[in-house]
Design a protein around this motif. Structure first.
Motif, PDB file in Angstrom:
ATOM      1  N   LYS A  38      23.532 -28.365   9.572  1.00 14.23           N
ATOM      2  CA  LYS A  38      24.050 -28.393   8.144  1.00 14.23           C
ATOM      3  C   LYS A  38      25.264 -27.553   8.111  1.00 14.23           C
ATOM      4  O   LYS A  38      26.067 -27.575   7.029  1.00 14.23           O
ATOM      5  CB  LYS A  38      23.124 -27.689   7.322  1.00 14.23           C
ATOM      6  N   SER A  39      25.994 -26.865   9.124  1.00 13.39           N
ATOM      7  CA  SER A  39      27.363 -26.105   9.215  1.00 13.39           C
ATOM      8  C   SER A  39      27.276 -25.180   7.852  1.00 13.39           C
ATOM      9  O   SER A  39      28.478 -25.337   7.373  1.00 13.39           O
ATOM     10  CB  SER A  39      28.342 -27.296   9.118  1.00 13.39           C
ATOM     11  N   MET A  40      26.599 -24.456   7.680  1.00 10.76           N
ATOM     12  CA  MET A  40      26.437 -23.821   6.382  1.00 10.76           C
ATOM     13  C   MET A  40      26.504 -22.101   6.944  1.00 10.76           C
ATOM     14  O   MET A  40      26.251 -21.257   5.901  1.00 10.76           O
ATOM     15  CB  MET A  40      25.012 -23.715   5.577  1.00 10.76           C
ATOM     16  N   GLY A  41      26.732 -21.914   8.114  1.00 10.87           N
ATOM     17  CA  GLY A  41      27.030 -20.438   8.439  1.00 10.87           C
ATOM     18  C   GLY A  41      28.004 -19.811   7.782  1.00 10.87           C
ATOM     19  O   GLY A  41      27.647 -18.557   7.188  1.00 10.87           O
ATOM     20  N   ALA A  42      29.054 -20.255   7.622  1.00  7.30           N
ATOM     21  CA  ALA A  42      30.182 -19.749   6.790  1.00  7.30           C
ATOM     22  C   ALA A  42      29.691 -19.286   5.325  1.00  7.30           C
ATOM     23  O   ALA A  42      30.045 -18.255   4.803  1.00  7.30           O
ATOM     24  CB  ALA A  42      31.541 -20.286   6.617  1.00  7.30           C
ATOM     25  N   ARG A  43      29.022 -20.133   4.680  1.00  4.72           N
ATOM     26  CA  ARG A  43      28.467 -19.917   3.380  1.00  4.72           C
ATOM     27  C   ARG A  43      27.490 -18.941   3.438  1.00  4.72           C
ATOM     28  O   ARG A  43      27.320 -17.816   2.531  1.00  4.72           O
ATOM     29  CB  ARG A  43      27.822 -21.113   2.701  1.00  4.72           C
ATOM     30  N   ILE A  44      26.510 -18.811   4.061  1.00  7.63           N
ATOM     31  CA  ILE A  44      25.463 -17.841   4.296  1.00  7.63           C
ATOM     32  C   ILE A  44      26.036 -16.256   4.612  1.00  7.63           C
ATOM     33  O   ILE A  44      25.597 -15.251   4.215  1.00  7.63           O
ATOM     34  CB  ILE A  44      24.576 -18.185   5.580  1.00  7.63           C
ATOM     35  N   ASP A  45      27.152 -16.413   5.496  1.00  2.00           N
ATOM     36  CA  ASP A  45      27.862 -15.162   5.716  1.00  2.00           C
ATOM     37  C   ASP A  45      28.610 -14.385   4.479  1.00  2.00           C
ATOM     38  O   ASP A  45      28.926 -13.290   4.552  1.00  2.00           O
ATOM     39  CB  ASP A  45      28.810 -15.248   6.973  1.00  2.00           C
ATOM     40  N   GLU A  46      28.761 -15.139   3.516  1.00  2.00           N
ATOM     41  CA  GLU A  46      29.443 -14.616   2.014  1.00  2.00           C
ATOM     42  C   GLU A  46      28.458 -13.857   1.506  1.00  2.00           C
ATOM     43  O   GLU A  46      28.714 -13.006   0.470  1.00  2.00           O
ATOM     44  CB  GLU A  46      29.832 -15.833   1.218  1.00  2.00           C
ATOM     45  N   TYR A  47      27.021 -13.823   1.668  1.00  2.00           N
ATOM     46  CA  TYR A  47      26.049 -12.867   0.974  1.00  2.00           C
ATOM     47  C   TYR A  47      26.253 -11.482   1.284  1.00  2.00           C
ATOM     48  O   TYR A  47      26.439 -11.115   2.735  1.00  2.00           O
ATOM     49  CB  TYR A  47      24.777 -13.294   1.198  1.00  2.00           C
TER      50      TYR A  47
END
Length: 362
Positions: A156-165
């Motif tokens: 899903k390539s959502m790692g960057a979004r997750i790291d924003e938390y």
């Protein structure tokens, strides 16, 4: 709430209303069609109609904030809208004054710390730290994400979004290294119990807190051994092998407040109380406990990796290993004390997540 195409985006702006919808539907106990029309609330105290609308003044307050800006108090406001009994009395971790919490002082583990006061004092004297890091504790608004371990995270390539938390909580031994593209690279805390802890020390990420969620008295003894670097002589009482060493300094270890196990089980999900003792089918999963903790301590809450499609037995169960979904059916020994979702319950969660707009990766 607008639902974007789940195969392209991780819907991370998770409101507590749908999180609690997930928790409550997971118990299989919410059946609005079985209740009369005289009350707006079910027997747990949740609105029968989970619309989660805020009072007009709060809708105006939050609606006028810029997109992406953290919303102070948003989780508590949404929770109170659907669950008027909601209060925020419980910090994330136990501190030296833990005896002041009467809600946990009268229960044995996992719902409290009765008869464990002396060993907890011993542990807390060594750790000397009882919160998140100073930078996070000083934030006026915290965005938190609870990371599940489902294979639904894959590709899903959502790692960057997750790291924003601000706060990223991971569960048990789910690895980060090698999976950063999908699950992110940062870890604020890793919540686990002895049997779920990482056993290979090289797999521990840097600069994260090790957080024990104690489900039995023996778990506190295990944590004490890890903190004081003592040899673990006897593993009787654990249901599988446990870590013999945790590569963390005492100041990087915490005890999760058992109030969240109690609240997730008895208030949110409505599991059998059994006089406050561990019994058949009254222990919530670690994921529900972590979400409950976040609702009490974060201004915004998101979840990812909690989607399991029980109708595809050959699909991977976790994003990091080849165990298949069918393996859940082989864990029957768990059912004597742990809550395992039946296929019907899992299907209900999945269909409800779409209708309510639950923010899950698919």
């Amino acid at each position: 709430m607008r639902i974007m195409k789940p195969t392209r985006h991780l819907l991370l702006a998770l409101c507590p209303m749908v999180v609690l919808g997930f928790l409550y539907y997971s118990s299989g106990r919410l059946h609005p069609w079985g209740w009369g029309h005289k009350s707006l609330y079910d027997k747990q105290g949740f609105l029968l109609k989970l619309d989660g609308n805020l009072p007009l003044e709060l809708m105006y307050k939050y609606g006028n904030l810029s997109e992406g800006v953290c919303k102070p108090g948003y989780a508590a406001a949404k929770m109170t809208a659907i669950y008027p009994k909601f209060t925020k009395p419980a910090p994330m971790f136990l501190d030296p004054n833990f005896r002041r919490f009467t809600k946990i002082s009268k229960f044995f583990p996992p719902f409290g710390m009765k008869m464990q006061e002396k060993i907890i004092d011993n542990i807390l004297t060594a750790t000397k730290s009882f919160g998140l890091e100073d930078e996070l504790d000083s934030l006026s608004c915290k965005k938190c994400i609870i990371m599940g371990n489902g294979a639904i995270l894959t590709n899903k390539s959502m790692g960057a979004r997750i790291d924003e938390y601000n706060v990223i909580a991971r569960l048990n031994e789910a690895p980060v290294s090698g999976y950063e593209k999908d699950v992110g690279s940062r870890t604020t805390m890793r919540i686990t119990y002895p049997e779920g802890a990482i056993q290979k020390t090289e797999r521990y990420e840097q600069d994260s807190l090790f957080v024990l969620s104690a489900f039995k008295a023996l778990d506190f003894k295990w944590l004490r051994s890890m903190i004081f670097k003592e040899r673990l002589r006897n593993t009787d009482g654990f249901w599988k092998s446990v870590a013999r060493h945790v590569p963390r300094e005492p100041s990087e270890m915490r005890i999760l407040n058992p109030y969240f196990i109690q609240e997730a089980a008895f208030r949110f999900i409505g599991l059998p109380h059994n006089k406050g003792q561990m019994g058949r089918g009254n222990i919530p999963t670690l994921g529900t406990v972590a979400i409950t903790m976040a609702l009490h301590n974060c201004d915004e809450v998101a979840v990812a990796g909690f989607g399991y499609d029980m109708s595809t037995p050959h699909a991977p169960l976790h994003y990091y290993e080849k165990i298949r979904m069918a393996a859940i059916k082989q864990l029957e020994f768990f059912m004597s004390s742990w809550v395992i979702l039946s296929p019907a319950q899992a299907k209900r969660i999945w269909s409800t997540s779409h209708s309510l707009g639950i923010m899950l990766i698919e």
